[in-house]
Write a protein that holds these residues in place. Structure first.
Motif, PDB file in Angstrom:
ATOM      1  N   GLU A 196       0.815  -1.207   0.000  1.00  0.00           N
ATOM      2  CA  GLU A 196       0.000   0.000   0.000  1.00  0.00           C
ATOM      3  C   GLU A 196       0.855   1.266   0.000  1.00  0.00           C
ATOM      4  N   GLY A 197       2.089   1.157  -0.479  1.00  0.00           N
ATOM      5  CA  GLY A 197       2.995   2.300  -0.424  1.00  0.00           C
ATOM      6  C   GLY A 197       2.601   3.480  -1.281  1.00  0.00           C
ATOM      7  N   TYR A 198       1.692   3.275  -2.224  1.00  0.00           N
ATOM      8  CA  TYR A 198       1.247   4.369  -3.072  1.00  0.00           C
ATOM      9  C   TYR A 198      -0.106   4.913  -2.618  1.00  0.00           C
ATOM     10  N   ALA A 199      -0.639   4.341  -1.553  1.00  0.00           N
ATOM     11  CA  ALA A 199      -1.975   4.747  -1.103  1.00  0.00           C
ATOM     12  C   ALA A 199      -1.977   4.958   0.409  1.00  0.00           C
ATOM     13  N   SER A 200      -2.626   4.052   1.154  1.00  0.00           N
ATOM     14  CA  SER A 200      -2.805   4.257   2.598  1.00  0.00           C
ATOM     15  C   SER A 200      -1.496   4.217   3.376  1.00  0.00           C
ATOM     16  N   ARG A 201      -0.445   3.596   2.798  1.00  0.00           N
ATOM     17  CA  ARG A 201       0.838   3.503   3.491  1.00  0.00           C
ATOM     18  C   ARG A 201       1.892   4.389   2.833  1.00  0.00           C
ATOM     19  N   MET A 202       1.477   5.486   2.223  1.00  0.00           N
ATOM     20  CA  MET A 202       2.435   6.314   1.485  1.00  0.00           C
ATOM     21  C   MET A 202       3.511   6.898   2.399  1.00  0.00           C
ATOM     22  N   THR A 203       3.164   7.296   3.618  1.00  0.00           N
ATOM     23  CA  THR A 203       4.192   7.847   4.513  1.00  0.00           C
ATOM     24  C   THR A 203       5.121   6.751   5.013  1.00  0.00           C
ATOM     25  N   HIS A 204       4.595   5.520   5.167  1.00  0.00           N
ATOM     26  CA  HIS A 204       5.439   4.407   5.600  1.00  0.00           C
ATOM     27  C   HIS A 204       6.434   4.019   4.506  1.00  0.00           C
ATOM     28  N   ALA A 205       6.095   4.304   3.249  1.00  0.00           N
ATOM     29  CA  ALA A 205       7.019   4.037   2.150  1.00  0.00           C
ATOM     30  C   ALA A 205       8.160   5.055   2.140  1.00  0.00           C
ATOM     31  N   LEU A 206       7.838   6.302   2.425  1.00  0.00           N
ATOM     32  CA  LEU A 206       8.819   7.382   2.313  1.00  0.00           C
ATOM     33  C   LEU A 206       9.679   7.547   3.562  1.00  0.00           C
ATOM     34  N   LEU A 207       9.102   7.339   4.730  1.00  0.00           N
ATOM     35  CA  LEU A 207       9.777   7.700   5.974  1.00  0.00           C
ATOM     36  C   LEU A 207      11.104   6.992   6.236  1.00  0.00           C
ATOM     37  N   PRO A 208      11.203   5.650   6.127  1.00  0.00           N
ATOM     38  CA  PRO A 208      12.479   5.003   6.468  1.00  0.00           C
ATOM     39  C   PRO A 208      13.667   5.515   5.665  1.00  0.00           C
ATOM     40  N   PRO A 209      13.581   5.590   4.310  1.00  0.00           N
ATOM     41  CA  PRO A 209      14.739   6.114   3.581  1.00  0.00           C
ATOM     42  C   PRO A 209      14.994   7.598   3.848  1.00  0.00           C
ATOM     43  N   VAL A 210      13.922   8.378   4.021  1.00  0.00           N
ATOM     44  CA  VAL A 210      14.107   9.807   4.302  1.00  0.00           C
ATOM     45  C   VAL A 210      14.879  10.001   5.601  1.00  0.00           C
ATOM     46  N   ARG A 211      14.535   9.242   6.629  1.00  0.00           N
ATOM     47  CA  ARG A 211      15.269   9.365   7.901  1.00  0.00           C
ATOM     48  C   ARG A 211      16.687   8.829   7.780  1.00  0.00           C
ATOM     49  N   ALA A 212      16.873   7.769   6.990  1.00  0.00           N
ATOM     50  CA  ALA A 212      18.222   7.235   6.797  1.00  0.00           C
ATOM     51  C   ALA A 212      19.135   8.276   6.147  1.00  0.00           C
ATOM     52  N   TYR A 213      18.555   9.147   5.331  1.00  0.00           N
ATOM     53  CA  TYR A 213      19.324  10.219   4.697  1.00  0.00           C
ATOM     54  C   TYR A 213      19.455  11.450   5.594  1.00  0.00           C
ATOM     55  N   GLY A 214      18.763  11.434   6.757  1.00  0.00           N
ATOM     56  CA  GLY A 214      18.861  12.555   7.678  1.00  0.00           C
ATOM     57  C   GLY A 214      17.722  13.546   7.593  1.00  0.00           C
ATOM     58  N   GLY A 215      16.660  13.175   6.877  1.00  0.00           N
ATOM     59  CA  GLY A 215      15.522  14.075   6.719  1.00  0.00           C
ATOM     60  C   GLY A 215      14.333  13.661   7.568  1.00  0.00           C
ATOM     61  N   GLU A 216      13.201  14.320   7.320  1.00  0.00           N
ATOM     62  CA  GLU A 216      11.958  14.047   8.054  1.00  0.00           C
ATOM     63  C   GLU A 216      10.784  14.410   7.167  1.00  0.00           C
ATOM     64  N   LEU A 217       9.645  13.741   7.365  1.00  0.00           N
ATOM     65  CA  LEU A 217       8.442  14.089   6.600  1.00  0.00           C
ATOM     66  C   LEU A 217       7.948  15.461   7.013  1.00  0.00           C
ATOM     67  N   TRP A 218       7.764  15.645   8.314  1.00  0.00           N
ATOM     68  CA  TRP A 218       7.459  16.962   8.866  1.00  0.00           C
ATOM     69  C   TRP A 218       7.871  16.964  10.332  1.00  0.00           C
ATOM     70  N   ALA A 219       8.173  18.146  10.828  1.00  0.00           N
ATOM     71  CA  ALA A 219       8.563  18.297  12.234  1.00  0.00           C
ATOM     72  C   ALA A 219       8.440  19.761  12.622  1.00  0.00           C
ATOM     73  N   ASN A 220       7.993  20.009  13.853  1.00  0.00           N
ATOM     74  CA  ASN A 220       7.891  21.374  14.386  1.00  0.00           C
ATOM     75  C   ASN A 220       7.102  22.300  13.468  1.00  0.00           C
ATOM     76  N   GLY A 221       6.033  21.741  12.892  1.00  0.00           N
ATOM     77  CA  GLY A 221       5.162  22.563  12.064  1.00  0.00           C
ATOM     78  C   GLY A 221       5.687  22.865  10.678  1.00  0.00           C
ATOM     79  N   GLN A 222       6.760  22.198  10.258  1.00  0.00           N
ATOM     80  CA  GLN A 222       7.339  22.453   8.943  1.00  0.00           C
ATOM     81  C   GLN A 222       7.447  21.167   8.135  1.00  0.00           C
ATOM     82  N   CYS A 223       7.077  21.230   6.868  1.00  0.00           N
ATOM     83  CA  CYS A 223       7.250  20.095   5.965  1.00  0.00           C
ATOM     84  C   CYS A 223       8.733  19.915   5.674  1.00  0.00           C
ATOM     85  N   GLY A 224       9.194  18.670   5.690  1.00  0.00           N
ATOM     86  CA  GLY A 224      10.610  18.401   5.443  1.00  0.00           C
ATOM     87  C   GLY A 224      10.887  17.676   4.149  1.00  0.00           C
TER      88      GLY A 224
END
Length: 414
Positions: A196-224
């Motif tokens: 479901e990475g393109y639908a209901s699990r879209m954030t679960h698809a993006l989050l692990p690699p984004v954090r591995a690179y040092g990023g975040e989906l959103w934090a402190n009211g800001q999109c990352g």
């Protein structure tokens, strides 16, 4: 004679009313349909029922893709369940709307409960200013599930072997996914969570690699997502889908559990599906990245609704289900938030399907991981994200512009 008959009728009526008063059914909504999970949950409920004659407990399965939406509809329609599983990303919305009961007094008054045994980081999302909105029954890290047979066929070291050598990183992840796809025509190297990475699990698809690179989906009211680290991570995923063709693409079903993908990402509860898989398998940590190891935690809690018809009894059921003994039972599928259970030898030996050495990596990820980001406007955020994320998953998409579009859509909500 008439007086005696009236007395008899009245007595029968009182007995009937008494029986009705005692006969209470507690509805518990869950998103699992697993036979093993439900058997375990019903076993725990049986202990509660034994202490409360006339009470029954019914576990009601709602599909995970529709779970939060249907739960919202039930509450809005005056048909709230007595107890509900709740995902971490939806918690702030229900808490801030005043929909959840403070179950703290019930838990703390329960003999032998030991509320302080719960890890404070694990409880952070579920309590505020002394109010306890829920109790985590699962603090589960995201893990790589892999098909050992497919790795062997491709002549490759599996993720656990690579992790032991310190080589399990995002670059190696891409490399082995491509090689396995080439060695298994018609199959894929990787499938997103639950397909479901393109639908209901879209954030679960993006989050692990984004954090591995040092990023975040959103934090402190800001999109990352539009930051350089996140863009680099998403570009790698995009290349794997459309250039390497190693990730199951939109519109296709890889189904790791049927042997059609070599790897997927999921939580320990999915181990219950593996006996029927028909292949050798294992679990491994998420691949590290430029920012090092970045374990991701998915969390779910037991909550009671303020509008529930049996809320006091429901709070007692939550206390029963999250007692030390029952948390230890649930730990075979749902990693605990109770420190005494998590730190025990019993935990690493709790799942008969997973070797103790692999369970140790689960415990380590719980200690070092960060929870999936949440927000009180998560339903609106996901609705705003969806069409923009759809635009990302096209072969000709400009990834940098696409993620800027995602941020533009959700920033006003953050």
């Amino acid at each position: 004679m008439k007086t005696a008959m009236k007395l008899a009728v009245s007595t029968l009526a009182l007995c009937a009313m008494s029986t009705l008063a005692l006969a209470q059914e507690l509805r518990v909504t869950v998103w699992t349909g697993s036979e093993a999970h439900l058997k375990m949950l019903n076993g725990i409920a049986a202990g509660f029922i034994a202490k409360h004659p006339g009470v029954t407990v019914k576990f009601e399965t709602v599909p995970v893709a529709d779970y939060t939406q249907k739960l919202t509809f039930q509450v809005a329609g005056g048909n709230a369940p007595d107890v509900a599983w709740m995902m971490e990303d939806a918690a702030p919305a229900f808490e801030n709307a005043g929909l959840l009961m403070d179950i703290g007094p019930t838990l703390k008054a329960t003999e032998g409960y030991n509320f302080d045994d719960f890890s404070q980081p694990a409880m952070a999302l579920w309590q505020k200013d002394g109010t306890v909105y829920g109790v985590p029954f699962s603090t589960s890290p995201f893990l790589i599930y892999y098909n050992k047979d497919m790795f062997d066929k491709a002549g490759l070291e599996d993720p656990n072997q690579l992790a032991a050598k310190g080589e399990w990183n995002m670059q190696k992840f891409q490399e082995v996914a491509k090689k396995i796809t080439e060695a298994n025509p018609g199959k894929w190297g990787f499938e997103f969570k639950d397909g479901e990475g393109y639908a209901s699990r879209m954030t679960h698809a993006l989050l692990p690699p984004v954090r591995a690179y040092g990023g975040e989906l959103w934090a402190n009211g800001q999109c990352g997502l539009d930051k350089p680290e996140a863009v680099a991570a998403v570009k790698q995923l995009h290349d794997m889908v459309f250039k390497d063709k190693s990730i199951v693409p939109p519109g296709e079903q890889g189904d790791y559990f049927s042997g059609n993908s070599a790897m997927t990402i999921n939580q320990i509860s999915r181990a219950s599906k593996m006996p029927e898989a028909g292949f050798k398998w294992g679990i491994a940590p998420l691949p590290s990245g430029p920012a090092g190891e970045a374990p991701v935690i998915g969390q779910a809690a037991l909550t009671v609704f303020e509008s529930g018809k049996n809320k006091d009894l429901a709070a007692q059921l939550v206390a029963e289900m999250t007692s030390k003994d029952n948390v230890a039972i649930m730990a075979q599928f749902f990693p605990p938030a109770r420190k005494s259970v998590l730190e025990s030898d019993a935990f690493v030996n709790s799942n008969k399907l997973i070797p103790p050495e692999q369970m140790k990596s689960v415990a380590a990820a719980i200690v070092n991981g960060r929870v999936h980001p949440s927000h009180e406007r998560v339903p609106q955020i996901f609705a705003a994200m969806s069409p923009r994320v759809d635009a990302l998953w096209r072969a000709d998409a400009n990834v940098e512009e696409a993620v800027k579009g995602v941020c533009a859509a959700i920033q006003p909500l953050l």
